[in-house]
Design a protein around this motif. Structure first.
Motif, PDB file in Angstrom:
ATOM      1  N   GLY A   1      53.682  11.674  59.947  1.00 59.37           N
ATOM      2  CA  GLY A   1      55.501  11.013  60.901  1.00 59.37           C
ATOM      3  C   GLY A   1      56.313  12.498  60.489  1.00 59.37           C
ATOM      4  N   SER A   2      56.308  13.242  60.376  1.00 60.82           N
ATOM      5  CA  SER A   2      57.167  14.478  60.673  1.00 60.82           C
ATOM      6  C   SER A   2      57.809  14.247  61.567  1.00 60.82           C
ATOM      7  N   SER A   3      56.792  14.971  62.629  1.00 64.95           N
ATOM      8  CA  SER A   3      56.430  15.264  64.129  1.00 64.95           C
ATOM      9  C   SER A   3      57.184  14.523  64.604  1.00 64.95           C
TER      10      SER A   3
ATOM     11  N   SER B   1      63.368  24.007  61.291  1.00 69.69           N
ATOM     12  CA  SER B   1      64.389  24.770  58.968  1.00 69.69           C
ATOM     13  C   SER B   1      62.874  22.970  58.535  1.00 69.69           C
ATOM     14  N   LYS B   2      62.607  22.310  59.777  1.00 71.65           N
ATOM     15  CA  LYS B   2      61.931  21.595  58.339  1.00 71.65           C
ATOM     16  C   LYS B   2      60.823  21.871  58.770  1.00 71.65           C
ATOM     17  N   GLY B   3      60.107  23.347  58.664  1.00 70.74           N
ATOM     18  CA  GLY B   3      58.485  24.228  58.921  1.00 70.74           C
ATOM     19  C   GLY B   3      57.603  22.210  58.939  1.00 70.74           C
ATOM     20  N   HIS B   4      57.838  21.873  58.230  1.00 66.01           N
ATOM     21  CA  HIS B   4      56.158  20.813  58.258  1.00 66.01           C
ATOM     22  C   HIS B   4      56.247  20.270  59.623  1.00 66.01           C
ATOM     23  N   GLY B   5      57.182  20.240  60.324  1.00 67.88           N
ATOM     24  CA  GLY B   5      56.858  19.307  61.135  1.00 67.88           C
ATOM     25  C   GLY B   5      56.402  20.055  62.621  1.00 67.88           C
TER      26      GLY B   5
ATOM     27  N   GLY C   1      65.356  18.333  58.319  1.00 69.82           N
ATOM     28  CA  GLY C   1      65.109  17.337  57.947  1.00 69.82           C
ATOM     29  C   GLY C   1      66.382  16.475  57.840  1.00 69.82           C
ATOM     30  N   ASP C   2      66.284  14.793  56.812  1.00 69.17           N
ATOM     31  CA  ASP C   2      67.166  14.625  56.093  1.00 69.17           C
ATOM     32  C   ASP C   2      67.213  14.835  54.635  1.00 69.17           C
ATOM     33  N   GLY C   3      66.104  14.618  53.671  1.00 70.18           N
ATOM     34  CA  GLY C   3      65.515  14.989  52.299  1.00 70.18           C
ATOM     35  C   GLY C   3      65.986  16.597  51.766  1.00 70.18           C
TER      36      GLY C   3
ATOM     37  N   ILE D   1      62.540   7.475  63.883  1.00 74.70           N
ATOM     38  CA  ILE D   1      61.942   6.248  63.045  1.00 74.70           C
ATOM     39  C   ILE D   1      60.319   7.527  63.158  1.00 74.70           C
ATOM     40  N   LYS D   2      60.589   7.831  61.353  1.00 73.89           N
ATOM     41  CA  LYS D   2      59.188   9.085  61.346  1.00 73.89           C
ATOM     42  C   LYS D   2      58.007   7.759  61.937  1.00 73.89           C
ATOM     43  N   GLY D   3      57.801   8.451  62.191  1.00 72.02           N
ATOM     44  CA  GLY D   3      56.108   8.026  62.827  1.00 72.02           C
ATOM     45  C   GLY D   3      55.620   7.540  63.848  1.00 72.02           C
TER      46      GLY D   3
HETATM   47  C1  LIG Z   1      62.232  24.281  48.891  1.00 70.81           C
HETATM   48  C2  LIG Z   1      60.492  22.890  49.163  1.00 70.81           C
HETATM   49  N1  LIG Z   1      60.645  21.826  48.002  1.00 70.81           N
HETATM   50  C3  LIG Z   1      59.733  20.792  48.436  1.00 70.81           C
HETATM   51  C4  LIG Z   1      59.152  20.821  49.711  1.00 70.81           C
HETATM   52  C5  LIG Z   1      57.760  20.433  49.388  1.00 70.81           C
HETATM   53  N2  LIG Z   1      58.714  18.811  50.824  1.00 70.81           N
HETATM   54  C6  LIG Z   1      57.343  19.585  52.017  1.00 70.81           C
HETATM   55  S1  LIG Z   1      58.301  17.858  53.411  1.00 70.81           S
HETATM   56  C7  LIG Z   1      59.477  17.431  51.926  1.00 70.81           C
HETATM   57  C8  LIG Z   1      59.679  16.579  52.066  1.00 70.81           C
HETATM   58  C9  LIG Z   1      61.448  16.246  53.217  1.00 70.81           C
HETATM   59  O1  LIG Z   1      61.756  15.298  53.783  1.00 70.81           O
HETATM   60  P1  LIG Z   1      62.835  15.557  54.977  1.00 70.81           P
HETATM   61  O2  LIG Z   1      63.646  16.376  54.819  1.00 70.81           O
HETATM   62  O3  LIG Z   1      62.965  13.993  55.407  1.00 70.81           O
HETATM   63  O4  LIG Z   1      61.375  15.563  55.751  1.00 70.81           O
HETATM   64  P2  LIG Z   1      60.499  14.301  56.929  1.00 70.81           P
HETATM   65  O5  LIG Z   1      60.861  12.286  56.837  1.00 70.81           O
HETATM   66  O6  LIG Z   1      61.330  14.277  58.109  1.00 70.81           O
HETATM   67  O7  LIG Z   1      59.265  14.680  57.266  1.00 70.81           O
HETATM   68  C10 LIG Z   1      58.916  18.211  50.982  1.00 70.81           C
HETATM   69  C11 LIG Z   1      59.899  17.707  49.573  1.00 70.81           C
HETATM   70  C12 LIG Z   1      59.191  21.841  50.511  1.00 70.81           C
HETATM   71  N3  LIG Z   1      58.439  21.808  51.368  1.00 70.81           N
HETATM   72  N4  LIG Z   1      60.634  22.359  50.353  1.00 70.81           N
END
Ligand SMILES: Cc1ncc(C[n+]2csc(CCOP(=O)(O)OP(=O)(O)O)c2C)c(N)n1
Lengths: 267, 310
Positions: free
Chosen positions: A27-29, A62-66, A142-144, A234-236
Motif C-alpha cells: 500500500g505504502s509503495s 523520508s517514509k523509508g518503508h515505501g 508520509g501523512d502518518g 490512494i494507498k494501494g
Molecule cells: C519513528 C517510527 N515510529 C513508528 C514506525 C512504524 N511505522 C512504520 S510505517 C508507519 C505508518 C506510517 O504511515 P504513513 O506515514 O501515513 O505512511 P503510509 O500510509 O504511506 O504507509 C508506522 C507507524 C516507524 N517506522 N518509525
C-alpha cells in the motif's frame, strides 16, 4: 484513471521485488509511484553512472518503508539492474526493507525511522546554499509520518532560513498503519498548516502524471520561502483489494497466488 | 572548559571553512565573534534538538563538519534516535559538545543532570566518547577533531576547573594518559574526576601509599592496551567517574578485563553515581558528596582493595 504503460511497468517492478522477498509495504509503495515517476522522469537532475555527482538534485524518501517504489524507479532509471529487484530483503542484498545510504546507489539517506527526512533535508539544503550550488532538495514524507514532531521543528527552520531550494512533499493517502488518519490523528487543515509554517503550498492529485508535472515545473513556488506539495493519493493504488485497506500497509508470507493476484491487476 | 570548547570552535572555523556551529537557543552572546566573522557558518536554531541533529547530519553529508552545542541531557536523551540514525548509522563527522556532564547543573535537578550520557553514547556503534579533564586538554582535543571521520560526543565538566593536564602528554583520541605513577594502586578516571584522583593520590602519599592516576579521556574507542598495561603493575584499581556506575568508564574497564585479562578483575572497585536519579539540589560538590564521590571515599575504596584499613 487508467494507468499508462509506464505506471504499470513500475508497479510490476514493485511486485517483482515483493515476489523475491516474499513481503513488502504494498500500500505504502503504490500510493507514491506517480510522484516518484514524475520526479525521476521530469524534475530531478541526476546521473545514474555517477550517483554522487555534486551537481545532482537530492531526493530523500523520508517514509523509508515505501522503498519498493523507490527501488523500482532507481532500477528503471539505471542506478542498478532491474534484475536485482528480486533480491529484496535477502541476507546480502543491497535492497533492504528500508533504504540505506552507501548501499543503494541513488539513496541519499538511510530512513525507516519516521520523521528524519525533513531535518536532514534542511541540513542538505543549507549546505548546498553555502556551497552556492544550484542543486535542489526534495523530501517525500508520509501523512502518518508527519505526526512526528521532528518534522514540524524542521519545517519551522526551513521557513526561517528561506530555503527556496527545498521542496517537501506529502504522500497524503489518508491512511497510516492502524487506520485512517482522520481517526488516528487528523491532520486537517493540512494545507493551512503548511502555509502557516511558512511554506508556499499547493495540492495536487498524486496519481495524475500531467498535473504533477505541471505543478513541479512551477518550483520553486516563491523567491524567499520553501515549497510544499500536498499530494492526494490512494494507498494501494491500482490494487482493488488493497486500496484503502490498512491490512495491505505491509504484507509478509506472501504466496505465489497472492503475487499472481497482484500481477493480474495490471493486466 | 565550555568557554574553551567554544573558543576552539571559533579558532577551527578560521582554520577550516568546513567548520559550522549549530546551537539550540543558547545564552545571549555565544560565539559572537564567529557570528560576526562567519555569519553563514553560525546557526542559532530553536529549541529543537531532534531537528538540529538531523540538520547537522545533512550538513555533514555535504562535506561540512558541524559542531553542535547544547545541554548534555538534551543532546543525548531528547534526540537519541537522531544521534543513532542520523549520525551513527550514517557515520558522519558531527561533533556534539555537551554542556554539563554529571552534576554540573545540580541546582536544576534531575531533568538537567547528565548522569547516563556516557553509557548511552558509548552503546552506539561509530560514536567516540570523550571527557577531557580541564580546559587545556579541551583545547588539545578540540584542535584534533578536524580529521576524525566519525561522530564524537564531547562531555564538558564544570567551568573554572584547575589545570592538571600537561602539554607534553599531548592528546590522541583513544589513548589514555598516565598522569601519575604509583607502585601500590591505580585510579582510572575520566573527565574532571581525574582532578579528584590526583588530589587523593597526594593525600594517600602522605600516608605512605603510592597510587598512580590513569586518565582515560576517551571512553570509546577504549584504550584496552593502555589500561590493561597500567593495571598489571599494581595491586588495586579504583575507577572514578562522575557518571552512573552502570555502563560508564568502570563498566568499560570491567568489560575489557573480562575479555582480555580476567585475572585482573579482583583488583577492581568502581566509584560513580549510584543507580538512581538525584534527589538533592545544592551544588556540584554537595551532590558529589551525596553520591559518595569524594576524596575520602576514594581513599576508603583504595585502601580496602589494597587490603589495609581506610
Ligand atoms: C519513528 C517510527 N515510529 C513508528 C514506525 C512504524 N511505522 C512504520 S510505517 C508507519 C505508518 C506510517 O504511515 P504513513 O506515514 O501515513 O505512511 P503510509 O500510509 O504511506 O504507509 C508506522 C507507524 C516507524 N517506522 N518509525
Amino acid at each position: 484513471m487508467a494507468f499508462d504503460d509506464r505506471s504499470k511497468l513500475l508497479r510490476r517492478y514493485v511486485i517483482d521485488a515483493m515476489r523475491g522477498g516474499g513481503r513488502g509495504h504494498l500500500g505504502s509503495s503504490m500510493s507514491m509511484v506517480e510522484i516518484l515517476r514524475v520526479l525521476y522522469d521530469s524534475v530531478l537532475k541526476f546521473d545514474p553512472q555517477n550517483p554522487q555527482a555534486v551537481d545532482r538534485d537530492r531526493f530523500i524518501l523520508s517514509k523509508g518503508h515505501g522503498c519498493l517504489a523507490l527501488y523500482a524507479i532507481l532500477a528503471d532509471r539505471g542506478f542498478f539492474p532491474v534484475s536485482e529487484l528480486e533480491s529484496f530483503c535477502r541476507p546480502t542484498s543491497r535492497l533492504g526493507g528500508h533504504p540505506e545510504r552507501g548501499k543503494v546507489p541513488g539513496v541519499e539517506a538511510s530512513t525507516g525511522a519516521l520523521g528524519h527526512g525533513v531535518p536532514i533535508g534542511v541540513g542538505i539544503a543549507l549546505a548546498l546554499r553555502l556551497q552556492k550550488s544550484s542543486s535542489r532538495v526534495f523530501v517525500l514524507t508520509g501523512d502518518g509520518e508527519i505526526n512526528e514532531g521532528s518534522n514540524w521543528e524542521a519545517l519551522m527552520a526551513a521557513a526561517k532560513h528561506k530555503l527556496t531550494n527545498l521542496t517537501v512533499m506529502v504522500d497524503y493517502n489518508k491512511l497510516q498503519s492502524y487506520g485512517r488518519t482522520v481517526d488516528v490523528l487528523d491532520l486537517e487543515p493540512l494545507v493551512d498548516k503548511f502555509k502557516s509554517f511558512g511554506f508556499v503550498t499547493h495540492e495536487v492529485d498524486g496519481h495524475d502524471v500531467s498535473a504533477l508535472e505541471t505543478i513541479m515545473e512551477k518550483l520553486p513556488f516563491a523567491e524567499s520561502a520553501p515549497s510544499a506539495i500536498i499530494c492526494h493519493t490512494i494507498k494501494g493504488k491500482g490494487f482493488p483489494f488493497a486500496e484503502g485497506n490498512p491490512e495491505w500497509h505491509h504484507k509478509s508470507g506472501m504466496t505465489e497466488a497472492d503475487i499472481q493476484q497482484m500481477y493480474d491487476c495490471l493486466a | 572548559m565550555r568557554k574553551m570548547a567554544l573558543d576552539c570552535v571559533y579558532k577551527l572555523s578560521k582554520l577550516d571553512d568546513r567548520v559550522i556551529f549549530v546551537g539550540s537557543d543558547l545564552g545571549p552572546g555565544v560565539l559572537d565573534k564567529m557570528k560576526t566573522e562567519f555569519p553563514d557558518r553560525f546557526f542559532m536554531e530553536g529549541v529543537s534538538e531532534q531537528y538540529i541533529v538531523g540538520m547537522a547530519a545533512g550538513l555533514a553529508m555535504e562535506g561540512f563538519i558541524p559542531y553542535v552545542n547544547t545541554i548534555a541531557t538534551f543532546l543525548t536523551r531528547r534526540c537519541y534516535e537522531q544521534v543513532a540514525v542520523d549520525l551513527c548509522i550514517h557515520d558522519l563527522p558531527v561533533r556534539l559538545i555537551a554542556n554539563g556532564g554529571g552534576g554540573v547543573y545540580a541546582p536544576l535537578g534531575p531533568t538537567h543532570l547528565a548522569i547516563e550520557d556516557i553509557a548511552i553514547m558509548r552503546a552506539l556503534p561509530n560514536m567516540a566518547v570523550v571527557a577531557p579533564c580541564d580546559a587545556d586538554e579541551m583545547n588539545r582535543l578540540m584542535m584534533s577533531t578536524l580529521e576524525w571521520p566519525h561522530p564524537i560526543y564531547i562531555r564538558l565538566g564544570k567551568g573554572g576547573d584547575k589545570i592538571v593536564s600537561e602539554e607534553k602528554n599531548g592528546f590522541e583520541l583513544g589513548k589514555s594518559i598516565k598522569m601519575r605513577t604509583g607502585i601500590d594502586g591505580l585510579f582510572i578516571t575520566t573527565g574532571v574526576m581525574t582532578q579528584l584522583a590526583l588530589e587523593t593520590a597526594d593525600i594517600l602519599k602522605k600516608d605512605g601509599v603510592d597510587v598512580g592516576v590513569l586518565h582515560v579521556h576517551t571512553i570509546k574507542p577504549f584504550d584496552h592496551a593502555g589500561v590493561i598495561a597500567a593495571m598489571k603493575d599494581v595491586r588495586a584499581v579504583v575507577t572514578v567517574e562522575e557518571h552512573i556506575v552502570n555502563g560508564g568508564l568502570g563498566s568499560a574497564v570491567l568489560e575489557s578485563c573480562s575479555e582480555l585479562n580476567p585475572e585482573l578483575l579482583p583488583k577492581i572497585s568502581r566509584i560513580g553515581i549510584p543507580d538512581k536519579f538525584a534527589t538533592e539540589y545544592g551544588s556540584q560538590n554537595s551532590l558529589l558528596k551525596h553520591w559518595g564521590i569524594t576524596s575520602s571515599t576514594l581513599v576508603g575504596a583504595m585502601m580496602k582493595k589494597l587490603g589495609g584499613a581506610s
